[in-house]
Design a protein around this motif. Structure first.
Motif, PDB file in Angstrom:
ATOM      1  N   VAL A   1       0.863  -1.180   0.000  1.00  0.00           N
ATOM      2  CA  VAL A   1       0.000   0.000   0.000  1.00  0.00           C
ATOM      3  C   VAL A   1       0.899   1.229   0.000  1.00  0.00           C
ATOM      4  O   VAL A   1       1.732   1.390   0.897  1.00  0.00           O
ATOM      5  CB  VAL A   1      -0.938   0.013   1.225  1.00  0.00           C
ATOM      6  CG1 VAL A   1      -1.824   1.249   1.197  1.00  0.00           C
ATOM      7  CG2 VAL A   1      -1.787  -1.252   1.261  1.00  0.00           C
TER       8      VAL A   1
ATOM      9  N   VAL B   1      -2.764   4.927  -2.655  1.00  0.00           N
ATOM     10  CA  VAL B   1      -3.813   5.621  -1.910  1.00  0.00           C
ATOM     11  C   VAL B   1      -3.422   7.084  -1.698  1.00  0.00           C
ATOM     12  O   VAL B   1      -2.294   7.379  -1.302  1.00  0.00           O
ATOM     13  CB  VAL B   1      -4.043   4.959  -0.536  1.00  0.00           C
ATOM     14  CG1 VAL B   1      -5.235   5.600   0.176  1.00  0.00           C
ATOM     15  CG2 VAL B   1      -4.266   3.462  -0.673  1.00  0.00           C
TER      16      VAL B   1
ATOM     17  N   VAL C   1     -14.340   6.415   0.954  1.00  0.00           N
ATOM     18  CA  VAL C   1     -13.761   6.409  -0.385  1.00  0.00           C
ATOM     19  C   VAL C   1     -14.465   7.456  -1.229  1.00  0.00           C
ATOM     20  O   VAL C   1     -15.699   7.571  -1.197  1.00  0.00           O
ATOM     21  CB  VAL C   1     -13.904   5.008  -1.021  1.00  0.00           C
ATOM     22  CG1 VAL C   1     -13.449   5.023  -2.482  1.00  0.00           C
ATOM     23  CG2 VAL C   1     -13.099   3.982  -0.228  1.00  0.00           C
TER      24      VAL C   1
ATOM     25  N   ALA D   1      -7.167   4.213   6.853  1.00  0.00           N
ATOM     26  CA  ALA D   1      -7.415   3.686   5.511  1.00  0.00           C
ATOM     27  C   ALA D   1      -6.254   2.824   5.039  1.00  0.00           C
ATOM     28  O   ALA D   1      -6.461   1.740   4.460  1.00  0.00           O
ATOM     29  CB  ALA D   1      -7.658   4.838   4.535  1.00  0.00           C
ATOM     30  N   LEU D   2      -5.029   3.278   5.275  1.00  0.00           N
ATOM     31  CA  LEU D   2      -3.859   2.499   4.875  1.00  0.00           C
ATOM     32  C   LEU D   2      -3.846   1.134   5.545  1.00  0.00           C
ATOM     33  O   LEU D   2      -3.596   0.101   4.891  1.00  0.00           O
ATOM     34  CB  LEU D   2      -2.575   3.256   5.219  1.00  0.00           C
ATOM     35  CG  LEU D   2      -2.315   4.596   4.534  1.00  0.00           C
ATOM     36  CD1 LEU D   2      -1.026   5.208   5.061  1.00  0.00           C
ATOM     37  CD2 LEU D   2      -2.255   4.432   3.024  1.00  0.00           C
TER      38      LEU D   2
ATOM     39  N   GLU E   1      -6.555  -1.333   4.331  1.00  0.00           N
ATOM     40  CA  GLU E   1      -6.223  -1.948   3.056  1.00  0.00           C
ATOM     41  C   GLU E   1      -5.032  -2.893   3.162  1.00  0.00           C
ATOM     42  O   GLU E   1      -4.936  -3.865   2.415  1.00  0.00           O
ATOM     43  CB  GLU E   1      -5.953  -0.870   2.003  1.00  0.00           C
ATOM     44  CG  GLU E   1      -7.205  -0.162   1.533  1.00  0.00           C
ATOM     45  CD  GLU E   1      -8.098  -1.050   0.679  1.00  0.00           C
ATOM     46  OE1 GLU E   1      -7.641  -2.116   0.235  1.00  0.00           O
ATOM     47  OE2 GLU E   1      -9.261  -0.673   0.442  1.00  0.00           O
TER      48      GLU E   1
ATOM     49  N   HIS F   1      -9.394  -3.142  -2.383  1.00  0.00           N
ATOM     50  CA  HIS F   1      -9.113  -2.527  -3.677  1.00  0.00           C
ATOM     51  C   HIS F   1      -7.744  -3.005  -4.139  1.00  0.00           C
ATOM     52  O   HIS F   1      -6.855  -3.221  -3.314  1.00  0.00           O
ATOM     53  CB  HIS F   1      -9.148  -1.005  -3.578  1.00  0.00           C
ATOM     54  CG  HIS F   1     -10.450  -0.459  -3.075  1.00  0.00           C
ATOM     55  ND1 HIS F   1     -10.735  -0.341  -1.724  1.00  0.00           N
ATOM     56  CD2 HIS F   1     -11.558  -0.032  -3.727  1.00  0.00           C
ATOM     57  CE1 HIS F   1     -11.946   0.148  -1.582  1.00  0.00           C
ATOM     58  NE2 HIS F   1     -12.468   0.353  -2.767  1.00  0.00           N
TER      59      HIS F   1
ATOM     60  N   HIS G   1      -5.623   3.422  -8.144  1.00  0.00           N
ATOM     61  CA  HIS G   1      -5.424   4.628  -7.335  1.00  0.00           C
ATOM     62  C   HIS G   1      -6.718   4.872  -6.575  1.00  0.00           C
ATOM     63  O   HIS G   1      -7.756   5.157  -7.175  1.00  0.00           O
ATOM     64  CB  HIS G   1      -5.093   5.811  -8.250  1.00  0.00           C
ATOM     65  CG  HIS G   1      -4.738   7.061  -7.528  1.00  0.00           C
ATOM     66  ND1 HIS G   1      -4.168   8.156  -8.158  1.00  0.00           N
ATOM     67  CD2 HIS G   1      -4.857   7.426  -6.214  1.00  0.00           C
ATOM     68  CE1 HIS G   1      -3.972   9.131  -7.290  1.00  0.00           C
ATOM     69  NE2 HIS G   1      -4.367   8.714  -6.088  1.00  0.00           N
ATOM     70  N   LEU G   2      -6.634   4.786  -5.264  1.00  0.00           N
ATOM     71  CA  LEU G   2      -7.815   4.941  -4.400  1.00  0.00           C
ATOM     72  C   LEU G   2      -7.773   6.313  -3.741  1.00  0.00           C
ATOM     73  O   LEU G   2      -6.770   6.701  -3.154  1.00  0.00           O
ATOM     74  CB  LEU G   2      -7.812   3.855  -3.330  1.00  0.00           C
ATOM     75  CG  LEU G   2      -9.017   3.828  -2.384  1.00  0.00           C
ATOM     76  CD1 LEU G   2     -10.267   3.363  -3.126  1.00  0.00           C
ATOM     77  CD2 LEU G   2      -8.736   2.929  -1.180  1.00  0.00           C
TER      78      LEU G   2
ATOM     79  N   VAL H   1      -9.360   8.794  -0.801  1.00  0.00           N
ATOM     80  CA  VAL H   1     -10.104   8.768   0.455  1.00  0.00           C
ATOM     81  C   VAL H   1     -10.205  10.185   1.009  1.00  0.00           C
ATOM     82  O   VAL H   1      -9.350  11.044   0.758  1.00  0.00           O
ATOM     83  CB  VAL H   1      -9.451   7.831   1.501  1.00  0.00           C
ATOM     84  CG1 VAL H   1      -9.523   6.390   1.046  1.00  0.00           C
ATOM     85  CG2 VAL H   1      -8.020   8.241   1.795  1.00  0.00           C
TER      86      VAL H   1
END
Length: 216
Positions: free
Chosen positions: A106, A158, A177, A195-196, A199, A205, A209-210, A212
């Motif tokens: 990530v 991310v 997201v 979030a990191l 994931e 995902h 490229h996500l 947030v």
């Protein structure tokens, strides 16, 4: 719980990722270029080590025995070469984590590489500040190399949908997201770290490229 390696553990996003991983009960390998400058990162369950995310051998060694990797390492400013660094780190992370058999990576990325609501990259807006463009293009070059990674590495890039709220703390609402880049959106570093780790622990995902942003 597993063992997670964090590259760039002395930076703003990296430190929060280390703290969030530790809070969840993981062993943490915190990788920085100079441990003497980041002694405050170390602690029970957190091993502070010297390493370079742009060096294949260093990545393979520091990632050994880990279940996931988080990369927040960057270079910026006078005397640095972001283009060379992000190209080299993308290659080194892919190769080094492959050697260490770490299946999940990530990375902390830039909102400027996201498409906005019109589908145009935020970086391509004529109003985008010219002084930041070389750094962003360097990030983009690294991301392009990452997209060529073998399928054995399940990577995720991310970024905030817009920017960080540098003074905000962790919130009960956490994050959500966002469907595209939006310069007006903000997220705190602690919520971004959530979030990191979400994931890294339980991937939802993959190879994209996500974006947030704060959930409140």
């Amino acid at each position: 719980m597993g063992r997670i390696v964090v590259y760039g553990a002395g930076g703003r996003a990296g430190r929060r990722a280390v703290a969030e991983a530790w809070r969840r009960g993981h062993e943490v390998v915190a990788v920085v270029r100079d441990p003497a400058k980041h002694e405050g990162v170390a602690g029970e369950g957190i091993r502070l080590v010297a390493g370079d995310a742009a060096d294949v051998e260093a990545v393979a060694a520091t990632a050994a025995g880990c279940t996931a990797a988080i990369a927040a390492a960057a270079v910026y400013g006078e005397g640095t070469d972001p283009d060379a660094f992000f190209r080299a780190s993308a290659k080194a992370l892919v190769a080094g984590l492959g050697r260490a058999e770490v299946p999940r990576l990530v990375l902390v990325g830039l909102a400027s590489l996201l498409p906005d609501a019109t589908g145009r990259r935020m970086l391509d807006d004529p109003a985008f500040p010219a002084e930041f463009r070389p750094f962003c293009e360097a990030h983009a070059a690294g991301l392009d190399l990452l997209r060529t990674a073998p399928p054995e590495l399940d990577w995720l890039y991310v970024s905030p949908a817009g920017d960080f709220d540098h003074d905000a703390g962790r919130t009960e609402a956490g994050y959500r997201v966002h469907p595209h880049g939006d310069a007006g959106e903000r997220i705190s570093y602690p919520d971004f770290a959530v979030a990191l780790l979400d994931e890294a622990e339980s991937p939802r995902h993959s190879r994209t490229h996500l974006a947030v942003t704060g959930a409140s």
